[in-house]
Enzyme design. Structure first.
Site, PDB file in Angstrom:
ATOM      1  N   CYS A  35       0.833  -1.194   0.000  1.00  0.00           N
ATOM      2  CA  CYS A  35       0.000   0.000   0.000  1.00  0.00           C
ATOM      3  C   CYS A  35       0.875   1.255   0.000  1.00  0.00           C
ATOM      4  O   CYS A  35       2.032   1.221   0.401  1.00  0.00           O
ATOM      5  CB  CYS A  35      -0.903   0.016   1.222  1.00  0.00           C
ATOM      6  SG  CYS A  35      -1.877  -1.473   1.451  1.00  0.00           S
ATOM      7  N   ARG A  40       3.781   0.163  -6.617  1.00  0.00           N
ATOM      8  CA  ARG A  40       3.846  -0.704  -5.442  1.00  0.00           C
ATOM      9  C   ARG A  40       2.773  -1.792  -5.467  1.00  0.00           C
ATOM     10  O   ARG A  40       2.874  -2.781  -4.758  1.00  0.00           O
ATOM     11  CB  ARG A  40       3.690   0.141  -4.165  1.00  0.00           C
ATOM     12  CG  ARG A  40       4.840   1.094  -3.920  1.00  0.00           C
ATOM     13  CD  ARG A  40       4.524   2.060  -2.806  1.00  0.00           C
ATOM     14  NE  ARG A  40       4.428   1.403  -1.516  1.00  0.00           N
ATOM     15  CZ  ARG A  40       5.417   1.310  -0.643  1.00  0.00           C
ATOM     16  NH1 ARG A  40       6.605   1.800  -0.937  1.00  0.00           N
ATOM     17  NH2 ARG A  40       5.245   0.728   0.528  1.00  0.00           N
ATOM     18  N   TRP A  67      -3.847  -2.186  -1.062  1.00  0.00           N
ATOM     19  CA  TRP A  67      -3.727  -3.558  -1.546  1.00  0.00           C
ATOM     20  C   TRP A  67      -4.485  -4.431  -0.561  1.00  0.00           C
ATOM     21  O   TRP A  67      -4.139  -4.499   0.619  1.00  0.00           O
ATOM     22  CB  TRP A  67      -2.261  -3.963  -1.632  1.00  0.00           C
ATOM     23  CG  TRP A  67      -2.003  -5.248  -2.348  1.00  0.00           C
ATOM     24  CD1 TRP A  67      -1.887  -5.433  -3.695  1.00  0.00           C
ATOM     25  CD2 TRP A  67      -1.800  -6.538  -1.762  1.00  0.00           C
ATOM     26  NE1 TRP A  67      -1.617  -6.744  -3.981  1.00  0.00           N
ATOM     27  CE2 TRP A  67      -1.561  -7.448  -2.812  1.00  0.00           C
ATOM     28  CE3 TRP A  67      -1.800  -7.013  -0.449  1.00  0.00           C
ATOM     29  CZ2 TRP A  67      -1.314  -8.796  -2.595  1.00  0.00           C
ATOM     30  CZ3 TRP A  67      -1.565  -8.362  -0.237  1.00  0.00           C
ATOM     31  CH2 TRP A  67      -1.332  -9.235  -1.296  1.00  0.00           C
ATOM     32  N   ASN A  89      -0.872   1.613   6.403  1.00  0.00           N
ATOM     33  CA  ASN A  89      -0.199   0.479   5.772  1.00  0.00           C
ATOM     34  C   ASN A  89       0.108  -0.550   6.848  1.00  0.00           C
ATOM     35  O   ASN A  89       0.511  -0.182   7.951  1.00  0.00           O
ATOM     36  CB  ASN A  89       1.118   0.905   5.118  1.00  0.00           C
ATOM     37  CG  ASN A  89       0.914   1.669   3.841  1.00  0.00           C
ATOM     38  OD1 ASN A  89      -0.200   1.837   3.375  1.00  0.00           O
ATOM     39  ND2 ASN A  89       2.004   2.156   3.267  1.00  0.00           N
ATOM     40  N   GLY A  90      -0.041  -1.833   6.518  1.00  0.00           N
ATOM     41  CA  GLY A  90       0.273  -2.869   7.481  1.00  0.00           C
ATOM     42  C   GLY A  90      -0.949  -3.685   7.852  1.00  0.00           C
ATOM     43  O   GLY A  90      -1.976  -3.651   7.172  1.00  0.00           O
ATOM     44  N   GLU A  98      13.661 -18.475 -11.689  1.00  0.00           N
ATOM     45  CA  GLU A  98      13.402 -17.047 -11.873  1.00  0.00           C
ATOM     46  C   GLU A  98      12.666 -16.802 -13.188  1.00  0.00           C
ATOM     47  O   GLU A  98      11.759 -15.963 -13.255  1.00  0.00           O
ATOM     48  CB  GLU A  98      14.731 -16.275 -11.847  1.00  0.00           C
ATOM     49  CG  GLU A  98      14.616 -14.786 -12.107  1.00  0.00           C
ATOM     50  CD  GLU A  98      13.772 -14.038 -11.085  1.00  0.00           C
ATOM     51  OE1 GLU A  98      13.410 -12.885 -11.381  1.00  0.00           O
ATOM     52  OE2 GLU A  98      13.461 -14.594 -10.019  1.00  0.00           O
ATOM     53  N   LYS A 102       8.951 -15.076 -13.485  1.00  0.00           N
ATOM     54  CA  LYS A 102       8.642 -13.909 -14.314  1.00  0.00           C
ATOM     55  C   LYS A 102       7.447 -14.184 -15.220  1.00  0.00           C
ATOM     56  O   LYS A 102       6.572 -13.344 -15.391  1.00  0.00           O
ATOM     57  CB  LYS A 102       9.856 -13.531 -15.170  1.00  0.00           C
ATOM     58  CG  LYS A 102      10.963 -12.878 -14.429  1.00  0.00           C
ATOM     59  CD  LYS A 102      10.559 -11.498 -13.913  1.00  0.00           C
ATOM     60  CE  LYS A 102      11.341 -11.134 -12.671  1.00  0.00           C
ATOM     61  NZ  LYS A 102      10.958 -11.842 -11.461  1.00  0.00           N
ATOM     62  N   GLU A 151       4.265 -14.172 -13.170  1.00  0.00           N
ATOM     63  CA  GLU A 151       3.920 -12.860 -12.626  1.00  0.00           C
ATOM     64  C   GLU A 151       3.223 -11.966 -13.639  1.00  0.00           C
ATOM     65  O   GLU A 151       2.236 -11.298 -13.299  1.00  0.00           O
ATOM     66  CB  GLU A 151       5.190 -12.146 -12.136  1.00  0.00           C
ATOM     67  CG  GLU A 151       5.742 -12.671 -10.833  1.00  0.00           C
ATOM     68  CD  GLU A 151       7.007 -11.930 -10.425  1.00  0.00           C
ATOM     69  OE1 GLU A 151       7.148 -11.631  -9.244  1.00  0.00           O
ATOM     70  OE2 GLU A 151       7.853 -11.671 -11.301  1.00  0.00           O
ATOM     71  N   HIS A 160      11.467 -38.200 -12.744  1.00  0.00           N
ATOM     72  CA  HIS A 160      10.903 -38.463 -11.419  1.00  0.00           C
ATOM     73  C   HIS A 160       9.519 -37.822 -11.254  1.00  0.00           C
ATOM     74  O   HIS A 160       9.091 -37.561 -10.127  1.00  0.00           O
ATOM     75  CB  HIS A 160      11.858 -37.965 -10.334  1.00  0.00           C
ATOM     76  CG  HIS A 160      13.164 -38.693 -10.325  1.00  0.00           C
ATOM     77  ND1 HIS A 160      13.350 -39.894  -9.699  1.00  0.00           N
ATOM     78  CD2 HIS A 160      14.347 -38.394 -10.923  1.00  0.00           C
ATOM     79  CE1 HIS A 160      14.588 -40.302  -9.883  1.00  0.00           C
ATOM     80  NE2 HIS A 160      15.221 -39.410 -10.624  1.00  0.00           N
ATOM     81  N   LYS A 166       4.778  -4.481  -5.245  1.00  0.00           N
ATOM     82  CA  LYS A 166       6.223  -4.370  -5.405  1.00  0.00           C
ATOM     83  C   LYS A 166       6.949  -4.664  -4.100  1.00  0.00           C
ATOM     84  O   LYS A 166       7.899  -5.435  -4.069  1.00  0.00           O
ATOM     85  CB  LYS A 166       6.583  -2.959  -5.897  1.00  0.00           C
ATOM     86  CG  LYS A 166       8.068  -2.772  -6.172  1.00  0.00           C
ATOM     87  CD  LYS A 166       8.545  -3.672  -7.285  1.00  0.00           C
ATOM     88  CE  LYS A 166      10.009  -3.457  -7.610  1.00  0.00           C
ATOM     89  NZ  LYS A 166      10.509  -4.445  -8.582  1.00  0.00           N
TER      90      LYS A 166
END
Length: 612
Positions: free
Chosen positions: A2, A27, A74, A99-100, A484, A488, A491, A507, A607
């Site tokens: 946020c 963010r 958020w 925020n939090g 990674e 990406k 995301e 396997h 973010k």
């Protein structure tokens, strides 16, 4: 996550609040809102679901005042709706942004309902507004009310509050969630991130844990967690407003991919000299700490965790130090055995990742005989303040939610660390170090060459238009790079993607391979190349579309349905993981364009993850 913006000025604050929120859009958020205290001493609030532009279009002329607070939310508690958007107001007398997460909000809510308070949202934040309002009944100032109310809150918070009962004041406080104060001749401001205020000021005060600040037009008074008035250092930001614009690029992510050669030059600057890595770059007592290090524990989340996985290979291979890595959100909730003489490494782009920060705090309490090092991209972050040693990546502002240049500069930083520790343990000779440093110096140009493959990658991306799954393969350190790459793709394109060590195919994962599941493989010319080639044959025999990014000397045999893209040549064990990251970033970016997703602000993501 946020974003908070607030301020008190000599003119209408509303345009500045909206502009600040736009600067914090990177963010991640799902709703936005603001409240101003008008000249008639009335709180005027506007909220909107979705983007900041929706809020901007909803603002009427009467939303006009010299003091105000604003927020991008958020969703944690409650759906992303207008009623749950911040700011929250209690009885037209207290306006709050937060925020939090308030962990004990249900108990507080039950208590406040018994006191007669009516709740209009599903959020945890509303208990803050009611708590301050209740305290204000017995206090002379908003400052005193906030000081009293915060003693009730358990969890993490960064709070901005205003009230008609105490006009001309903004009260700001933080515990576990970052908050900065901006100082300007136009007035004084608060924000969760200095980027929100770069067009207004370069002068910032970074609040410390438990600080409460009383902010007026021409003064800032700060009290610590014990209520004692304190002075906090004013720092001049080196960031420039232009650094957070897209410039000639379509997206921030695209810009940041192409900024990587320079970001790596900046990260290497003053860290290597005369064929040596400067151990002092990690801190004035780093050499002594490294010499006494017997174990290494790395803690990180997301992309930073993938960087740590690569570092485990390097640290054990180069420095010969036993190295463990774990996801921070799991590590902090178990009872790990922490050995003496452990170097505890945290990795975070923002330096505010909640799980990573709390894991470090917990470890420091449990074992006094460890040393801590953080690798991050923010000089004034919570992790840098909490860590004994700090190594700053010089990636510059990274706005795109999907990390690119932050990741590669983290890899460079961890490679420098591996060499420095290796030399302190007499595991790296002068000749070996000179070869590695030469590789560091070549990195920017090697990345620039890898970026030249973009046209070929664009053609490959078009084949993903109707794909919904993908597999990434790598061996050794390249498994972490494959992870990674898969992250990406997930995301920003919303394609389900997984990464596996190529040797694990038989396997279980090989059952997933068919003509509709493309496989992306990384083929450096290393000691595992022949085994990887055998794995590729196994995949191809199952009819999968394949993309192989190879070293020019790897000589992967072409097959029907296989696209081979040479990236570069003669890469070493350090340069290879960094360089092979580049085509995976480009591939994900261009697939996302074809899929039509929001590249810079993908759904549900933030973010900086500053809450659990």
């Amino acid at each position: 996550m946020c974003g908070i913006v607030g301020g008190i000025t000599k003119n209408n604050i509303t345009p500045l609040l909206v502009d600040g929120l736009k600067r914090l859009e990177y963010r991640g958020y799902d709703s936005a809102g603001l409240v101003v205290l008008t000249s008639k001493n009335i709180l005027q609030r506007v909220r909107a679901a979705g983007k900041v532009v929706n809020l901007e279009n909803s603002i009427s002329p009467e939303v006009n005042g010299m003091i105000g607070i604003a927020h991008t939310r958020w969703a944690t508690h409650g759906k992303p709706t207008i009623k749950n958007a911040h700011p929250h107001i209690c009885n037209n007398n207290v306006g709050v942004v937060h925020n939090g997460i308030i962990e004990n909000f249900l108990a507080l809510k039950t208590q406040q309902q018994a006191q007669g308070y009516h709740f209009t949202s599903d959020t945890d934040t509303e208990v803050i507004a009611h708590g301050i309002h209740q305290a204000l009944k017995n206090c002379d100032t908003l400052l005193q009310a906030v000081q009293q109310a915060v003693t009730l809150f358990q969890g993490a918070y960064g709070i901005g509050a205003i009230s008609p009962k105490n006009p001309g004041h903004i009260i700001a406080t933080r515990s576990g969630s970052p908050l900065v104060i901006g100082l300007s001749d136009k007035g004084n401001f608060i924000a969760s991130d200095q980027m929100a205020l770069l067009d207004i000021t370069k002068k910032f005060i970074f609040l410390e844990e438990g600080d409460i600040a009383d902010i007026t037009l021409d003064s800032v008074t700060i009290f610590d967690k014990n209520g004692k008035q304190v002075e906090r250092e004013i720092k001049i930001s080196k960031l420039k407003s232009g650094q957070v614009s897209k410039g000639e690029y379509t997206h921030y992510m695209q810009k940041e991919i192409f900024e990587q050669p320079q970001a790596i030059r900046d990260t290497l600057e003053s860290r290597i000299s005369k064929n040596k890595v400067l151990t002092s770059a990690f801190g004035h007592n780093a050499k002594t700490i490294f010499q006494n290090t017997e174990h290494i524990q790395i803690i990180a989340c997301g992309t930073s965790y993938n960087a740590g996985l690569v570092a485990k290979y390097w640290l054990e291979d180069i420095a010969k130090i036993p190295t463990h890595i774990e996801v921070a959100s799991e590590y902090r909730y178990r009872n790990p055995i922490i050995l003496d003489n452990t170097l505890f490494i945290t990795i975070s782009q923002s330096g505010e990742t909640a799980d990573t920060l709390e894991a470090l705090k917990a470890v420091k309490k449990r074992n006094k005989n460890i040393h801590s090092l953080t690798i991050c991209n923010s000089a004034e972050s919570s992790l840098t303040r909490e860590s004994e040693l700090t190594f700053l990546t010089h990636a510059g502002p990274e706005i795109g939610v999907a990390s690119t240049k932050a990741f590669t500069t983290q890899l460079v930083s961890l490679a420098l660390l591996s060499v420095a520790i290796g030399r302190c343990h007499n595991q790296v000779s002068e000749q070996q170090e000179a070869v590695i440093v030469d590789g560091f110096n070549q990195l920017p140009n090697l990345i620039a060459k890898a970026l030249e493959q973009e046209d070929q990658i664009i053609k490959l991306a078009k084949t993903f238009k109707d794909k919904f799954n993908a597999l990434f393969l790598g061996r050794g350190a390249m498994h972490a790079i494959a992870m990674e790459g898969a992250l990406k793709l997930k995301e920003i394109s919303y394609i389900h993607a997984e990464a596996y060590p190529a040797g694990e195919l038989k396997h279980g994962p090989i059952a997933l391979i068919d003509k509709d599941t493309p496989v992306i493989a990384i083929a450096p010319n290393d000691e595992l190349l022949d085994k990887l080639k055998s794995n590729l044959q196994e995949v191809k025999s199952r009819g999968s579309q394949m993309i192989v990014f190879e070293d020019e000397t790897s000589n992967v045999m072409p097959m029907d349905g296989m696209d081979i893209i040479p990236i570069t040549h003669n890469l070493g064990r350090i340069t290879a993981p960094i360089i092979f990251t580049i085509p995976l970033q480009l591939l994900s970016y261009h697939i996302a364009l074809i899929k039509g997703t929001d590249v810079d602000q993908p759904r549900n993501l933030a973010k900086s993850v500053t809450v659990e």
